[in-house]
Design a protein around this motif. Sequence first.
Motif, PDB file in Angstrom:
ATOM      1  N   ASP A 121      -3.533  17.816 -16.004  1.00 27.71           N
ATOM      2  CA  ASP A 121      -2.968  17.270 -17.264  1.00 27.71           C
ATOM      3  C   ASP A 121      -1.905  16.173 -16.976  1.00 27.71           C
ATOM      4  N   GLU A 122      -1.565  16.068 -15.458  1.00 31.98           N
ATOM      5  CA  GLU A 122      -0.839  15.262 -15.068  1.00 31.98           C
ATOM      6  C   GLU A 122      -1.173  14.101 -13.894  1.00 31.98           C
ATOM      7  N   ASP A 123      -0.750  12.986 -14.139  1.00 35.73           N
ATOM      8  CA  ASP A 123      -1.116  11.856 -13.281  1.00 35.73           C
ATOM      9  C   ASP A 123      -0.366  12.164 -11.556  1.00 35.73           C
ATOM     10  N   PRO A 124      -1.289  12.069 -10.622  1.00 30.80           N
ATOM     11  CA  PRO A 124      -0.648  12.411  -9.248  1.00 30.80           C
ATOM     12  C   PRO A 124       0.199  11.327  -8.642  1.00 30.80           C
ATOM     13  N   GLU A 125       0.891  11.486  -7.765  1.00 28.05           N
ATOM     14  CA  GLU A 125       1.958  10.508  -7.015  1.00 28.05           C
ATOM     15  C   GLU A 125       0.854   9.514  -6.439  1.00 28.05           C
ATOM     16  N   VAL A 126       1.193   8.174  -6.393  1.00 23.19           N
ATOM     17  CA  VAL A 126       0.523   7.218  -5.715  1.00 23.19           C
ATOM     18  C   VAL A 126       1.501   6.404  -4.897  1.00 23.19           C
ATOM     19  N   LYS A 127       1.140   6.363  -3.607  1.00 24.20           N
ATOM     20  CA  LYS A 127       2.043   5.425  -2.926  1.00 24.20           C
ATOM     21  C   LYS A 127       1.365   4.229  -2.361  1.00 24.20           C
ATOM     22  N   VAL A 128       1.984   3.189  -2.188  1.00 24.09           N
ATOM     23  CA  VAL A 128       1.442   1.880  -1.656  1.00 24.09           C
ATOM     24  C   VAL A 128       2.056   1.283  -0.576  1.00 24.09           C
ATOM     25  N   THR A 129       1.616   0.848   0.475  1.00 24.10           N
ATOM     26  CA  THR A 129       2.262   0.209   1.679  1.00 24.10           C
ATOM     27  C   THR A 129       1.519  -0.978   1.975  1.00 24.10           C
ATOM     28  N   VAL A 130       2.367  -1.771   2.645  1.00 28.36           N
ATOM     29  CA  VAL A 130       1.850  -3.192   3.172  1.00 28.36           C
ATOM     30  C   VAL A 130       2.273  -3.171   4.596  1.00 28.36           C
ATOM     31  N   LYS A 131       1.444  -3.901   5.537  1.00 29.02           N
ATOM     32  CA  LYS A 131       1.683  -3.908   6.725  1.00 29.02           C
ATOM     33  C   LYS A 131       2.581  -5.281   7.023  1.00 29.02           C
ATOM     34  N   ASP A 132       2.587  -6.426   6.268  1.00 29.00           N
ATOM     35  CA  ASP A 132       3.768  -7.428   6.327  1.00 29.00           C
ATOM     36  C   ASP A 132       4.831  -7.190   5.428  1.00 29.00           C
ATOM     37  N   GLU A 133       6.171  -6.802   5.842  1.00 29.35           N
ATOM     38  CA  GLU A 133       7.131  -6.324   4.972  1.00 29.35           C
ATOM     39  C   GLU A 133       7.968  -7.460   4.532  1.00 29.35           C
ATOM     40  N   GLY A 134       7.642  -8.649   4.910  1.00 24.68           N
ATOM     41  CA  GLY A 134       8.489 -10.046   4.261  1.00 24.68           C
ATOM     42  C   GLY A 134       8.505 -10.203   3.017  1.00 24.68           C
ATOM     43  N   PRO A 135       9.184 -11.045   2.489  1.00 20.30           N
ATOM     44  CA  PRO A 135       9.067 -11.437   1.273  1.00 20.30           C
ATOM     45  C   PRO A 135       7.869 -11.564   0.310  1.00 20.30           C
ATOM     46  N   ILE A 136       7.134 -12.243   0.822  1.00 22.92           N
ATOM     47  CA  ILE A 136       5.792 -12.246   0.296  1.00 22.92           C
ATOM     48  C   ILE A 136       4.959 -11.201   0.315  1.00 22.92           C
ATOM     49  N   GLY A 137       5.021 -10.514   1.434  1.00 27.43           N
ATOM     50  CA  GLY A 137       4.273  -9.192   1.618  1.00 27.43           C
ATOM     51  C   GLY A 137       4.689  -8.094   0.595  1.00 27.43           C
ATOM     52  N   LYS A 138       6.000  -8.095   0.354  1.00 22.88           N
ATOM     53  CA  LYS A 138       6.863  -7.010  -0.685  1.00 22.88           C
ATOM     54  C   LYS A 138       6.160  -7.608  -1.940  1.00 22.88           C
ATOM     55  N   ALA A 139       6.243  -8.717  -2.428  1.00 22.30           N
ATOM     56  CA  ALA A 139       5.778  -9.144  -3.526  1.00 22.30           C
ATOM     57  C   ALA A 139       4.290  -8.942  -3.943  1.00 22.30           C
ATOM     58  N   LEU A 140       3.350  -8.917  -2.923  1.00 23.92           N
ATOM     59  CA  LEU A 140       2.103  -8.228  -2.958  1.00 23.92           C
ATOM     60  C   LEU A 140       1.944  -7.121  -3.138  1.00 23.92           C
ATOM     61  N   LYS A 141       2.819  -6.135  -2.426  1.00 21.88           N
ATOM     62  CA  LYS A 141       2.873  -4.710  -2.287  1.00 21.88           C
ATOM     63  C   LYS A 141       3.329  -4.121  -4.200  1.00 21.88           C
ATOM     64  N   GLU A 142       4.249  -4.937  -4.651  1.00 23.28           N
ATOM     65  CA  GLU A 142       4.674  -4.902  -5.900  1.00 23.28           C
ATOM     66  C   GLU A 142       3.866  -5.058  -6.925  1.00 23.28           C
ATOM     67  N   ALA A 143       2.869  -6.192  -6.913  1.00 25.80           N
ATOM     68  CA  ALA A 143       1.924  -6.490  -7.529  1.00 25.80           C
ATOM     69  C   ALA A 143       0.774  -5.405  -7.492  1.00 25.80           C
ATOM     70  N   MET A 144       0.563  -4.816  -6.536  1.00 25.63           N
ATOM     71  CA  MET A 144      -0.269  -3.853  -6.225  1.00 25.63           C
ATOM     72  C   MET A 144      -0.160  -2.554  -7.229  1.00 25.63           C
ATOM     73  N   LEU A 145       1.267  -2.276  -6.754  1.00 25.84           N
ATOM     74  CA  LEU A 145       1.831  -0.992  -7.532  1.00 25.84           C
ATOM     75  C   LEU A 145       1.640  -1.197  -8.984  1.00 25.84           C
ATOM     76  N   ALA A 146       2.162  -2.388  -9.557  1.00 23.91           N
ATOM     77  CA  ALA A 146       2.264  -2.749 -10.979  1.00 23.91           C
ATOM     78  C   ALA A 146       0.713  -2.916 -11.749  1.00 23.91           C
ATOM     79  N   LYS A 147      -0.035  -3.332 -10.856  1.00 19.23           N
ATOM     80  CA  LYS A 147      -1.502  -3.488 -11.444  1.00 19.23           C
ATOM     81  C   LYS A 147      -2.510  -2.769 -10.968  1.00 19.23           C
ATOM     82  N   GLY A 148      -2.521  -2.379  -9.563  1.00 24.08           N
ATOM     83  CA  GLY A 148      -3.383  -1.628  -9.258  1.00 24.08           C
ATOM     84  C   GLY A 148      -3.475   0.037  -9.482  1.00 24.08           C
TER      85      GLY A 148
END
Length: 354
Positions: A121-148
């Motif tokens: 009855d609970e949603d499990p923990e979800v972890k998202v990582t990205v190989k490129d930790e630059g500003p644009i890479g982090k933006a993609l990661k945040e988008a993956m978390l928010a939408k994915g």
Amino acid sequence: MAKYGEGDKRWIVEERPDGANVHNWHWAETDCLPWSKMFFTKSLSDLTILDGQGNLRIKTKKVEKVDGEAYVNIRKGKVIPGYEISLSVSWEGEAKDGEGETLLKAEGNLEIPYISDENADEDPEVKVTVKDEGPIGKALKEAMLAKGKPLVLEKVRDFVQAMAKGGPVKDELEAKKSAPKTNTTTSNSNSTAVSKEKVGVEKEPKKEVEKEGKKGFKTITMSEKFNCRAKDMYEILMDENRWKGFTQSNARISKEVGGQFSIFDGSVTGINLELQEGKLIAQRWRFGSWPDGIDSTVRLVFNEPESGVTIIKLTHSNVPEEDRYGNATVVENTERGWRDLIFNKIRAVFGFGI
């Protein structure tokens, strides 16, 4: 959760020469890990997350792994799922500028470390990582978390519901339910007559139970003995600080008729219906995982047959057979909770064991 294949031999059905498990009386256990891998591979591979919104394109690539164990037990036609699995999904993303030129292509990983029937009855923990930790890479990661993340959790909920319905044995169960029933006869008329008489005698109490309860609901009854005064047990069950002590969880309990209570960190809530100090506690109980609008009734009757010895008779009625996710373990889990998480804990913490 018990490991697949390590069930109690008294309950796991042995193979018969004809391959039959009559009436599903014994446990019939099916390994569901291969099916679970296929389920997540199909639902989480090549899944579009963003398709140009905000100049970003993100999609999952493939399911890299599904580890752990998953099984379904069937007994008397009831589905009892069990699973503890983790999964990993690779993803890729691309960020473009306003003119459509590619700024960065990046890859990453989405991991769910723990999906369990105990937390269905609970949603499990979800972890998202990205190989490129630059500003644009982090933006993609945040988008993956928010939408994915919401899309992935939706697929996990689909898995939970599918397992609650039987997983890979769902079609087989539905076929058995829809199959016409056949009548059997015996050549010995005298034994048949005796058999019918016995059935008539044995079925009478069952009819009374069916009249008392609603379809899809059960009543739990227990009788427990404690080495203490009745008023001591009453005070423990109606005192929120003592509840916090023996359950190691948050509790809020009103001591007034009509007052509300919340126990086990809010997992159980309800209202006091009738209170007689040292004699009776009657409450309306509801578990957060139950379907909306369903409440049960708890009656705890205290009897002190001799000084220092208390017997509590529990009647927990209108307990649903299934939770909101279709898991058919509600009655079993509720009965075990009363015994192990309440009564036995009180004995251990306050020294009231007999």
